[in-house]
Design a protein around this motif. Structure first.
Motif, PDB file in Angstrom:
ATOM      1  N   VAL A 104     -11.164 -48.210  36.729  1.00 16.82           N
ATOM      2  CA  VAL A 104      -9.795 -47.689  36.620  1.00 16.82           C
ATOM      3  C   VAL A 104      -8.815 -48.838  36.446  1.00 16.82           C
ATOM      4  O   VAL A 104      -8.849 -49.813  37.199  1.00 16.82           O
ATOM      5  CB  VAL A 104      -9.417 -46.875  37.881  1.00 16.82           C
ATOM      6  N   SER A 107      -7.995 -52.934  40.248  1.00 12.62           N
ATOM      7  CA  SER A 107      -6.978 -52.164  39.539  1.00 12.62           C
ATOM      8  C   SER A 107      -5.570 -52.620  39.921  1.00 12.62           C
ATOM      9  O   SER A 107      -5.332 -53.094  41.040  1.00 12.62           O
ATOM     10  CB  SER A 107      -7.105 -50.671  39.885  1.00 12.62           C
ATOM     11  N   HIS A 158     -16.310 -38.725  39.694  1.00 16.55           N
ATOM     12  CA  HIS A 158     -16.861 -39.759  38.812  1.00 16.55           C
ATOM     13  C   HIS A 158     -17.939 -39.172  37.911  1.00 16.55           C
ATOM     14  O   HIS A 158     -18.016 -39.478  36.711  1.00 16.55           O
ATOM     15  CB  HIS A 158     -17.418 -40.909  39.649  1.00 16.55           C
ATOM     16  N   TRP A 196     -11.005 -44.175  44.982  1.00 15.69           N
ATOM     17  CA  TRP A 196     -11.340 -44.583  43.619  1.00 15.69           C
ATOM     18  C   TRP A 196     -11.145 -46.093  43.457  1.00 15.69           C
ATOM     19  O   TRP A 196     -11.976 -46.779  42.847  1.00 15.69           O
ATOM     20  CB  TRP A 196     -10.453 -43.848  42.613  1.00 15.69           C
ATOM     21  N   ARG A 207     -14.202 -45.265  31.165  1.00 10.79           N
ATOM     22  CA  ARG A 207     -13.096 -45.908  31.882  1.00 10.79           C
ATOM     23  C   ARG A 207     -11.934 -44.919  32.010  1.00 10.79           C
ATOM     24  O   ARG A 207     -11.785 -44.023  31.183  1.00 10.79           O
ATOM     25  CB  ARG A 207     -12.634 -47.160  31.135  1.00 10.79           C
ATOM     26  N   LEU A 208     -11.137 -45.077  33.049  1.00 10.57           N
ATOM     27  CA  LEU A 208      -9.908 -44.303  33.214  1.00 10.57           C
ATOM     28  C   LEU A 208      -8.713 -45.246  33.135  1.00 10.57           C
ATOM     29  O   LEU A 208      -8.757 -46.368  33.659  1.00 10.57           O
ATOM     30  CB  LEU A 208      -9.880 -43.591  34.572  1.00 10.57           C
ATOM     31  N   HIS A 209      -7.656 -44.773  32.492  1.00  6.13           N
ATOM     32  CA  HIS A 209      -6.432 -45.567  32.512  1.00  6.13           C
ATOM     33  C   HIS A 209      -5.839 -45.571  33.913  1.00  6.13           C
ATOM     34  O   HIS A 209      -5.358 -46.612  34.389  1.00  6.13           O
ATOM     35  CB  HIS A 209      -5.403 -45.016  31.515  1.00  6.13           C
ATOM     36  N   ALA A 210      -5.881 -44.408  34.584  1.00  5.00           N
ATOM     37  CA  ALA A 210      -5.268 -44.338  35.909  1.00  5.00           C
ATOM     38  C   ALA A 210      -5.825 -43.181  36.726  1.00  5.00           C
ATOM     39  O   ALA A 210      -6.349 -42.201  36.176  1.00  5.00           O
ATOM     40  CB  ALA A 210      -3.744 -44.194  35.789  1.00  5.00           C
ATOM     41  N   VAL A 211      -5.712 -43.331  38.042  1.00  2.28           N
ATOM     42  CA  VAL A 211      -5.912 -42.234  38.989  1.00  2.28           C
ATOM     43  C   VAL A 211      -4.646 -42.134  39.812  1.00  2.28           C
ATOM     44  O   VAL A 211      -4.150 -43.151  40.329  1.00  2.28           O
ATOM     45  CB  VAL A 211      -7.126 -42.468  39.909  1.00  2.28           C
ATOM     46  N   VAL A 222      -4.023 -47.478  39.743  1.00  2.00           N
ATOM     47  CA  VAL A 222      -4.202 -46.468  40.783  1.00  2.00           C
ATOM     48  C   VAL A 222      -2.876 -46.260  41.501  1.00  2.00           C
ATOM     49  O   VAL A 222      -2.225 -47.233  41.899  1.00  2.00           O
ATOM     50  CB  VAL A 222      -5.297 -46.886  41.787  1.00  2.00           C
TER      51      VAL A 222
END
Length: 345
Positions: free
Chosen positions: A172, A287, A136, A164, A147-151, A175
């Motif tokens: 996120v 998410s 992070h 996450w 921000r993240l679109h995906a993990v 996920v």
């Protein structure tokens, strides 16, 4: 046909060659390394001169909303994902800016093997949550993303993906944990304890590292796939796989690094801050989730992943395969399109 594919670093070492039968490519360029000064762990210990290694693929869009983070698996490194991401890979890098992060204790990011002796004790109590906290910081402080679109993660990477989802529920969008667990069960803890016993007893009694790695390879051969898959290969092929794996592991990995990651996986519990209540941890999730598991997995049991998926009403994919924990390689033609479609929504 024998399973051929890069799903875990150990699996890759057991195979030794690509699916085409060609020798592995030359080593890739080094990863980028970000320095954070001090990283404080959940135990209260600190890692001084804390470093996180990572690789990026694709481009960040103008809105900075297309980033996908991939944490590495146990005995995995970011270079293992080269060739697994791309226009036709697990993540389409023509659409998504993809960041593959080396987890603590893999010899690339801060690890016992690259930390002065006085600071190595911090890794004895390493957790999956510690890995995620550092990731992070990388995303926010270095990559400057809000921000993240995906993990997405496989095996221990899937454990980090679960963490996450619980730890950063509003950070996120999607996920995807794959053959990972949100909460290590009795089977998982017993299995990983055998690895620790082999390493710790070997060190205590002066067993050479290559002999210890041979025991690690034997245990892995017994659990990465199902008995049916191993029996199909036969005694000679299996023995050759174990010998090759042990040799490569001994040449490329530190037993201290391996043991640190095993301890972290053994402690895995996204509900640690919720009194062990998995439903309580799942209630934090905001998410979208796609949870992929296999009931044939003899390395990471599927019960907790399936339960967590029910709690959060996740999309799921249950994959039956004699390859067990390595189903993501054997059944890649089935799994990859599901992952790509989910990320593209």
């Amino acid at each position: 046909m024998r399973y051929v594919g890069v799903v875990t670093a150990l699996a890759a070492l057991q195979i030794g060659k690509s699916a085409s039968g060609q020798a592995p490519p030359s080593p890739p360029p080094p990863a980028t390394v970000a320095s954070f000064g001090t990283c404080r762990l959940a135990s209260g210990a600190t890692i001084e001169n804390c470093r996180i290694a990572y690789r990026t693929f694709g481009r960040l869009n103008a809105a900075r909303t297309n980033a996908v983070l991939i944490p590495t698996w146990l005995l995995g490194r970011s270079e293992d994902w080269i060739g697994m991401v791309g226009e036709n890979g697990w993540v389409d890098t023509t659409r998504f800016f993809t960041v593959v992060v080396d987890a603590f204790a893999n010899g690339r990011s801060s690890s016992p093997s690259n930390t002065p002796p006085a600071g190595r004790a911090a890794f004895l109590d390493l957790t999956i949550a510690d890995m995620v906290e550092a990731q992070h910081r990388l995303v926010v402080e270095v990559l400057k993303l809000s921000r993240l679109h995906a993990v997405l993660g496989i095996s221990m990477g899937g454990m980090q993906a679960f963490e996450w989802a619980v730890r950063y529920p509003n950070f996120v969008d999607a996920v995807v944990p794959i053959v990972g667990t949100p909460q290590a069960g009795a089977f998982d803890r017993t299995y990983t304890s055998t690895f620790l016993s082999v390493v710790e007893n070997g060190r205590a009694h002066g067993v050479p590292d290559d002999s210890v790695w041979n025991q690690v390879a034997l245990l892995s051969e017994m659990h990465l796939r199902t008995p049916r898959a191993v029996n199909k290969d036969g005694v000679s092929a299996t023995a050759a796989d174990v010998a090759r794996s042990a040799k490569e592991l001994s040449a490329n990995w530190s037993l201290e690094d391996f043991a640190s990651q095993v301890r972290a996986a053994r402690r895995q519990d996204v509900a640690a801050n919720f009194g062990g209540d998995l439903a309580g941890a799942a209630a934090q999730v905001r998410s979208r989730m796609l949870v992929i598991y296999s009931w044939d997995d003899h390395s990471v049991s599927a019960e907790s992943a399936a339960a967590f998926a029910r709690y959060v009403r996740a999309d799921t994919l249950s994959v039956a395969s004699p390859c067990g924990h390595l189903a993501t390689g054997c059944e890649g033609a089935r799994i990859t399109p599901v992952v790509r479609e989910f990320l593209a929504r």
